[in-house]
Write an enzyme that holds these catalytic residues in place. Structure first.
Site, PDB file in Angstrom:
ATOM      1  N   THR A 143      41.438  45.997  42.417  1.00  0.00           N
ATOM      2  CA  THR A 143      40.942  45.197  41.294  1.00  0.00           C
ATOM      3  C   THR A 143      42.078  44.496  40.564  1.00  0.00           C
ATOM      4  O   THR A 143      41.965  43.332  40.181  1.00  0.00           O
ATOM      5  CB  THR A 143      40.150  46.083  40.315  1.00  0.00           C
ATOM      6  OG1 THR A 143      39.065  46.709  41.016  1.00  0.00           O
ATOM      7  CG2 THR A 143      39.589  45.262  39.169  1.00  0.00           C
ATOM      8  N   CYS A 144      43.182  45.195  40.380  1.00  0.00           N
ATOM      9  CA  CYS A 144      44.325  44.613  39.660  1.00  0.00           C
ATOM     10  C   CYS A 144      44.908  43.416  40.417  1.00  0.00           C
ATOM     11  O   CYS A 144      45.223  42.382  39.818  1.00  0.00           O
ATOM     12  CB  CYS A 144      45.409  45.670  39.463  1.00  0.00           C
ATOM     13  SG  CYS A 144      44.859  47.141  38.575  1.00  0.00           S
ATOM     14  N   TYR A 145      45.043  43.570  41.715  1.00  0.00           N
ATOM     15  CA  TYR A 145      45.703  42.563  42.542  1.00  0.00           C
ATOM     16  C   TYR A 145      44.794  41.380  42.859  1.00  0.00           C
ATOM     17  O   TYR A 145      45.223  40.226  42.869  1.00  0.00           O
ATOM     18  CB  TYR A 145      46.174  43.237  43.834  1.00  0.00           C
ATOM     19  CG  TYR A 145      46.977  42.364  44.774  1.00  0.00           C
ATOM     20  CD1 TYR A 145      47.745  41.302  44.307  1.00  0.00           C
ATOM     21  CD2 TYR A 145      46.993  42.640  46.134  1.00  0.00           C
ATOM     22  CE1 TYR A 145      48.491  40.521  45.183  1.00  0.00           C
ATOM     23  CE2 TYR A 145      47.741  41.863  47.011  1.00  0.00           C
ATOM     24  CZ  TYR A 145      48.485  40.795  46.532  1.00  0.00           C
ATOM     25  OH  TYR A 145      49.220  40.041  47.399  1.00  0.00           O
TER      26      TYR A 145
ATOM     27  N   ALA B 142      44.940  40.476  37.508  1.00  0.00           N
ATOM     28  CA  ALA B 142      46.229  39.818  37.281  1.00  0.00           C
ATOM     29  C   ALA B 142      46.265  38.350  37.699  1.00  0.00           C
ATOM     30  O   ALA B 142      46.866  37.521  36.994  1.00  0.00           O
ATOM     31  CB  ALA B 142      47.336  40.603  37.987  1.00  0.00           C
TER      32      ALA B 142
END
Length: 239
Positions: A104-106, A110
Site C-alpha cells: 500500500t505504501c509503495y 507515497a
C-alpha cells in the site's frame, strides 16, 4: 500466561500443560513440548494486519517537538537532519507510512505525494517529506524507486522516535514491530495545521485530500501565528 512467537505460530505456556510422569520426570501434555523448563503448545499467532494498534496523541493546533533528528542519505552520503530544521519557519506537507516498499505504501500512498509535489509548492508548501520507520539506506532506494529526487525529501525515522513523540505509532507485532501510523499532515512553523490519520487503506491520508484541505480557509491558529509570530502561543518550546 507467557506468549512467544516463532514463525507464524505463537507458543502458549501454562502449568496445566505440565505433569509429573510415573518415573518422576516432567511430562508435557496436549502435544506441547519443552522449551527451557516450561511446556509450550502451539496456537495461531495474532493477525497483526487486522489487529494492529494505533495510539494517537498529537492533534491539530499542537506543536511538533523540535528535539530529535531524522537520518537522511543522498548521493553525498549520510547525515542527521533535526526536526527543527525540517519544520521551523517553513510550511511542510508530510506523508508518513508504516514501511517503505510495502504494498500500500509503495503502490498507493507515497506516489501521490511525489506526483503532487509541484502542486503542494504552488500552494505555498516549502517542502514535501515522506517519513517511514526504516533505515536511511532503504529510504534512499525507496526515493529512487518513486522518482522522488528533487521533489520530495525522504526521512528515515529508524527507531520510531518521531512517531513515538507524536503518538502516531502502529504496533505490528512480529510483522515489523513498532512502525509509524499512516497519516498525512500539514505543518506550519512546527504547528500541526491539518492531520489525517488512516485506520485502514490510504484515505484520508492521501495527497489529494491534503491538497483539497490546503485550498480551504486558512486555519485560525496558523493565520494568528503568521501575523503575530512573537505571541506566546506561537513560541517554540523545548520538550
Amino acid at each position: 500466561m507467557v506468549v512467544g512467537f516463532i514463525g507464524s505460530f505463537g507458543l502458549r505456556s501454562g502449568s496445566k500443560l505440565l505433569q509429573t510422569g510415573s518415573d518422576g520426570n516432567a511430562v508435557c501434555l496436549n502435544k506441547s513440548t519443552f522449551v527451557g523448563s516450561s511446556c509450550y503448545a502451539r496456537l495461531p499467532a495474532v493477525n497483526y494486519k487486522n489487529k494492529s494498534v494505533i495510539s494517537m496523541a498529537i492533534s491539530e493546533g499542537e506543536r511538533i517537538p523540535f528535539t530529535g533528528s531524522f537520518s537522511v542519505r543522498d548521493d553525498s552520503g549520510d547525515k542527521e537532519v533535526t526536526y527543527e530544521s525540517v519544520f521551523k519557519d517553513k510550511k511542510v506537507a508530510v506523508c508518513a507510512i508504516p514501511g517503505a516498499f510495502t504494498g500500500t505504501c509503495y503502490k498507493e500512498h507515497a506516489p501521490g505525494f511525489v506526483e503532487s509535489a509541484a502542486k503542494f509548492k504552488e500552494l505555498g508548501v516549502d517542502e514535501v517529506v515522506i517519513i517511514s520507520v526504516n533505515d536511511n539506506f532503504v529510504m534512499y532506494e525507496f526515493g529512487k524507486a518513486l522518482g522522488a529526487d528533487g521533489k520530495v525529501t525522504m526521512l528515515a525515522d529508524g527507531d520510531a522516535t518521531f512517531a513515538k513523540k507524536l503518538g502516531l505509532v502502529k504496533e505490528t507485532g512480529s510483522f515489523g514491530g513498532t512502525r509509524s501510523a499512516r497519516y498525512s499532515m500539514l505543518v506550519s512553523n512546527g504547528v500541526v495545521v491539518k492531520l489525517n490519520v488512516a485506520t485502514s487503506g490510504v484515505a484520508p491520508s492521501d495527497a489529494e485530500t491534503l491538497l483539497k484541505q490546503m485550498t480551504e480557509v486558512m486555519d485560525p491558529l496558523e493565520k494568528y501565528c503568521l501575523d503575530a509570530p512573537e505571541a506566546d502561543e506561537c513560541r517554540v518550546y523545548e520538550d
